[in-house]
Write an enzyme that holds these catalytic residues in place. Structure first.
Site, PDB file in Angstrom:
ATOM      1  N   LEU A  15       0.863  -1.176   0.000  1.00  0.00           N
ATOM      2  CA  LEU A  15       0.000   0.000   0.000  1.00  0.00           C
ATOM      3  C   LEU A  15       0.900   1.226   0.000  1.00  0.00           C
ATOM      4  O   LEU A  15       1.965   1.214   0.621  1.00  0.00           O
ATOM      5  CB  LEU A  15      -0.891   0.038   1.249  1.00  0.00           C
ATOM      6  N   ASP A  16       0.473   2.280  -0.682  1.00  0.00           N
ATOM      7  CA  ASP A  16       1.224   3.527  -0.625  1.00  0.00           C
ATOM      8  C   ASP A  16       1.297   4.003   0.824  1.00  0.00           C
ATOM      9  O   ASP A  16       0.419   3.701   1.639  1.00  0.00           O
ATOM     10  CB  ASP A  16       0.550   4.601  -1.471  1.00  0.00           C
ATOM     11  N   ARG A  17       2.332   4.776   1.117  1.00  0.00           N
ATOM     12  CA  ARG A  17       2.551   5.242   2.492  1.00  0.00           C
ATOM     13  C   ARG A  17       1.335   5.968   3.058  1.00  0.00           C
ATOM     14  O   ARG A  17       0.957   5.774   4.214  1.00  0.00           O
ATOM     15  CB  ARG A  17       3.773   6.160   2.520  1.00  0.00           C
TER      16      ARG A  17
END
Length: 336
Positions: free
Chosen positions: A158-160
Site C-alpha cells: 500500500l502507498d505510504r
C-alpha cells in the site's frame, strides 16, 4: 569454480596480513541446505538471492548457469521450483554481513491471524517497508516485535499515505498461493476514496493503460500512456458530500498508483493526493474552514478484500472501517 576458489584463497591470504578497508563480509563454505515448508514453491534463483546477501545478482546467476548450484546432487536451471526436503548445494560465495534489524517493535490492529496469514489495518503515513530515505516500515517493525517468527513477508503493498487492509504471509506456501491468486485476478480489492466534483455515473469502468517512470526529482510516477500496461478500475458512487463525492474503487488490475492516476486522468482530484491531485485544493483542505475540519492525509482507504484462504480453500472477505479522521471529515462536510 577454479577462479572463485582462487579469489577466495587470495582474499584469505590478504586479510590475514592486512585488513581490507571495505564493507564487512564473510566468505562462506559450501552449504548444504534442506528445504523446509517455508521455502516450498520458491524459484531457485529467488531463493539464492535471498540467502546470498550482498552477492551481486549477476554472480548468483553465474553460479547457477555454471552448475555449481545443485539440487539433490543434480543440475537445475534458474526456473526450478523448490520442493519439500530438497537438498540445495550452495558453493562458497563472498557475502556481506547481515545488518541488524534496528526497527522499533510495533504491533498494528489485527483484522485476522492464523498459522498462515496475518492481516493488519495499516495507518496512513506509515510505509510498508524501509527504503528511499525511510529507515523502516511495517514489515521491519513487525519482524522486530515477532523475533521468533520463522517467516513473515508482505503479500502486497500500500502507498505510504493509504490506510487499510494489508496482507502478510507467515509461510512461503501462503505467499506463493496468494501471489498466484493476484496474478490470476481472483482476489477482489476495494478502496474508499473522496474526490472533488460531482461524479455522475452510479457505476463507471475506467480502462486506461499506465506507464511507470522516474521524474526529474527522482520520484516514482505513473502516467496514462498508449503503450502502458493494461489497467482497469471500476468506480461506484456511494454518496455526495457537498462539493465532494465518496467513491468505492474496485481494482481489476493492480498497477502502481492506479486509482489515483485513473481519477486524475478522468478530471477528478483525490482529496489530499500530493502527486496527482489538486495542490491548491490540498492546501485549502489542510486548514479548517467554517464547520469543515482539516484533512491532513490522502483520502484513500483499503476497506475490503476477498480471496481464497491458501490452506483451507475457504472464501474469505475481510473488512476495515473508514478511519476516524476520514469519517469525521465527511461528517463535517454535511454540517451547515
Amino acid at each position: 569454480m577454479k577462479d572463485l576458489a582462487k579469489f577466495n584463497s587470495k582474499s584469505h591470504e590478504k586479510s590475514a596480513s592486512k585488513p581490507e578497508p571495505t564493507t564487512p563480509a564473510t566468505v562462506a563454505q559450501v552449504q548444504m541446505l534442506t528445504i523446509s515448508e517455508e521455502d516450498v514453491g520458491q524459484r531457485i534463483d529467488n531463493f539464492l538471492l535471498k540467502i546470498c546477501k550482498g552477492v551481486p545478482k549477476s554472480h548468483v546467476y553465474q553460479i547457477l548457469r555454471s552448475g555449481q548450484v545443485r539440487v539433490n546432487k543434480g543440475r537445475i536451471d534458474q526456473l526450478y521450483r523448490l520442493k519439500l526436503d530438497d537438498v540445495v548445494r550452495v558453493p562458497p560465495v563472498r557475502m556481506a554481513e547481515a545488518k541488524p534489524n534496528n526497527a522499533p517493535r510495533a504491533e498494528f490492529k489485527i483484522l485476522f491471524e492464523d498459522a498462515h496469514l496475518l492481516i493488519i489495518d495499516k495507518p496512513s503515513g506509515v510505509a510498508v517497508h524501509g527504503g528511499s530515505g525511510i529507515s523502516y516500515g511495517v514489515i521491519e517493525q513487525l519482524r522486530a516485535s515477532r523475533p521468533d517468527a520463522k517467516f513473515l513477508e508482505l503479500v502486497h503493498r500500500l502507498d505510504r499515505e493509504t490506510s487499510g487492509i494489508l496482507l502478510l504471509a507467515k509461510k512461503r506456501s501462503a505467499l506463493t498461493n496468494l501471489h498466484e491468486q493476484m496474478r490470476e485476478g481472483t482476489t477482489d480489492k476495494r478502496y474508499l476514496t473522496l474526490i472533488q466534483g460531482d461524479w455522475k455515473n452510479q457505476r463507471q469502468h475506467i480502462k486506461l493503460p499506465l506507464h511507470k517512470y522516474t521524474a526529474a526529482d527522482g520520484e516514482r510516477r505513473v502516467r496514462v500512456q498508449a503503450d502502458g500496461m493494461e489497467s482497469h478500475t471500476i468506480f461506484t458512487l456511494l454518496r455526495h458530500y457537498g462539493a465532494f463525492t465518496l467513491l468505492e474503487a474496485e481494482l481489476k488490475t493492480g498497477r502502481t498508483h492506479q486509482i489515483r492516476v485513473h481519477l486524475s486522468a478522468s478530471g477528478f482530484a483525490m482529496a489530499g493526493d500530493d502527486k496527482y491531485g489538486d495542490f491548491a485544493l490540498n492546501r485549502q483542505l489542510l486548514k479548517a474552514e467554517g464547520m469543515r475540519i482539516a484533512l491532513k492525509r490522502m483520502f484513500l482507504h483499503a476497506h475490503q478484500i476477498t480471496f481464497t484462504h491458501p490452506e483451507t480453500g475457504e472464501k474469505m472477505t475481510v473488512n476495515s472501517p473508514l478511519p476516524q479522521d476520514c469519517e469525521q471529515f465527511l461528517m463535517s462536510l454535511l454540517v451547515k
